[in-house]
Design a protein around this motif. Sequence first.
Motif, PDB file in Angstrom:
ATOM      1  N   ARG A   4       2.538   6.946  -6.737  1.00  0.00           N
ATOM      2  CA  ARG A   4       1.616   7.990  -7.184  1.00  0.00           C
ATOM      3  C   ARG A   4       2.191   9.376  -6.898  1.00  0.00           C
ATOM      4  N   GLU A   5       2.808   9.569  -5.741  1.00  0.00           N
ATOM      5  CA  GLU A   5       3.432  10.849  -5.425  1.00  0.00           C
ATOM      6  C   GLU A   5       4.523  11.189  -6.444  1.00  0.00           C
ATOM      7  N   THR A  60      -9.509   0.155  -3.360  1.00  0.00           N
ATOM      8  CA  THR A  60      -9.917   1.330  -2.598  1.00  0.00           C
ATOM      9  C   THR A  60     -11.439   1.338  -2.483  1.00  0.00           C
ATOM     10  N   ARG A 117       1.322   4.316  -2.879  1.00  0.00           N
ATOM     11  CA  ARG A 117       1.182   5.757  -2.569  1.00  0.00           C
ATOM     12  C   ARG A 117       2.431   6.536  -2.988  1.00  0.00           C
ATOM     13  N   ASN A 149      -7.615   8.695  -6.710  1.00  0.00           N
ATOM     14  CA  ASN A 149      -6.398   9.208  -6.096  1.00  0.00           C
ATOM     15  C   ASN A 149      -6.114   8.470  -4.789  1.00  0.00           C
ATOM     16  N   ILE A 150      -5.155   7.576  -4.841  1.00  0.00           N
ATOM     17  CA  ILE A 150      -4.791   6.785  -3.656  1.00  0.00           C
ATOM     18  C   ILE A 150      -4.256   7.672  -2.539  1.00  0.00           C
ATOM     19  N   LEU A 151      -3.781   8.854  -2.877  1.00  0.00           N
ATOM     20  CA  LEU A 151      -3.214   9.743  -1.866  1.00  0.00           C
ATOM     21  C   LEU A 151      -4.274  10.300  -0.919  1.00  0.00           C
ATOM     22  N   THR A 183      -6.659   8.368   0.294  1.00  0.00           N
ATOM     23  CA  THR A 183      -7.190   7.233   1.052  1.00  0.00           C
ATOM     24  C   THR A 183      -6.475   7.085   2.387  1.00  0.00           C
ATOM     25  N   TYR A 232       0.832  -1.210   0.000  1.00  0.00           N
ATOM     26  CA  TYR A 232       0.000   0.000   0.000  1.00  0.00           C
ATOM     27  C   TYR A 232       0.867   1.261   0.000  1.00  0.00           C
TER      28      TYR A 232
END
Length: 180
Positions: free
Chosen positions: A64-65, A159, A61, A135-137, A139, A57
Amino acid sequence: MTLKKTAAGLLILTMAITGAACSSKDSATSPSPAATTTATPQATAAVSQDTTNMKGYIAARIAREKVDYLFAEAKSADGAFVVNPIAATDKETAKKFLSSYVDATMLDTLVNHYVTDTKAGAAFLTNTKSYFTSNILTTKKEDITFDAANTAELVKFTTKDGATYTTKKVNDKYLLAEVK
């Protein structure tokens, strides 16, 4: 003669203190047989799976960043988004930068989605439409459902808005491998 006796006395005292400190350190760090415990295999497996899931996980993240940093942060003089010149200048250097966070199976598709053939000065413009459907950020761990079949080599999770992420272990590091 008194100076020699004093120096000898200090040397003996220093050695005695050092010896006492070393022996007390050894006894403090050496576990006694009664102090050792063994975990049950089930408890060890549960902790290991939770740890593995979180590593996957967190890797997603971070990936994605890094994608956002590379393709959605830097702007040209006229305000258009460009490949961040601090990290990359073109598709190949963008792939090299992201290769520490994104698996090779996904890398070409991801970079080709963002990097256009159009330039603003020396920088390539980027596609402003996100590759990611969510957007996983935004979550939290509570928003994630981990796949029950996850292994130490592959972590898959969904998600709450339905996006499925897959990370896989490559050279002792989890990399983002797929997003659906």
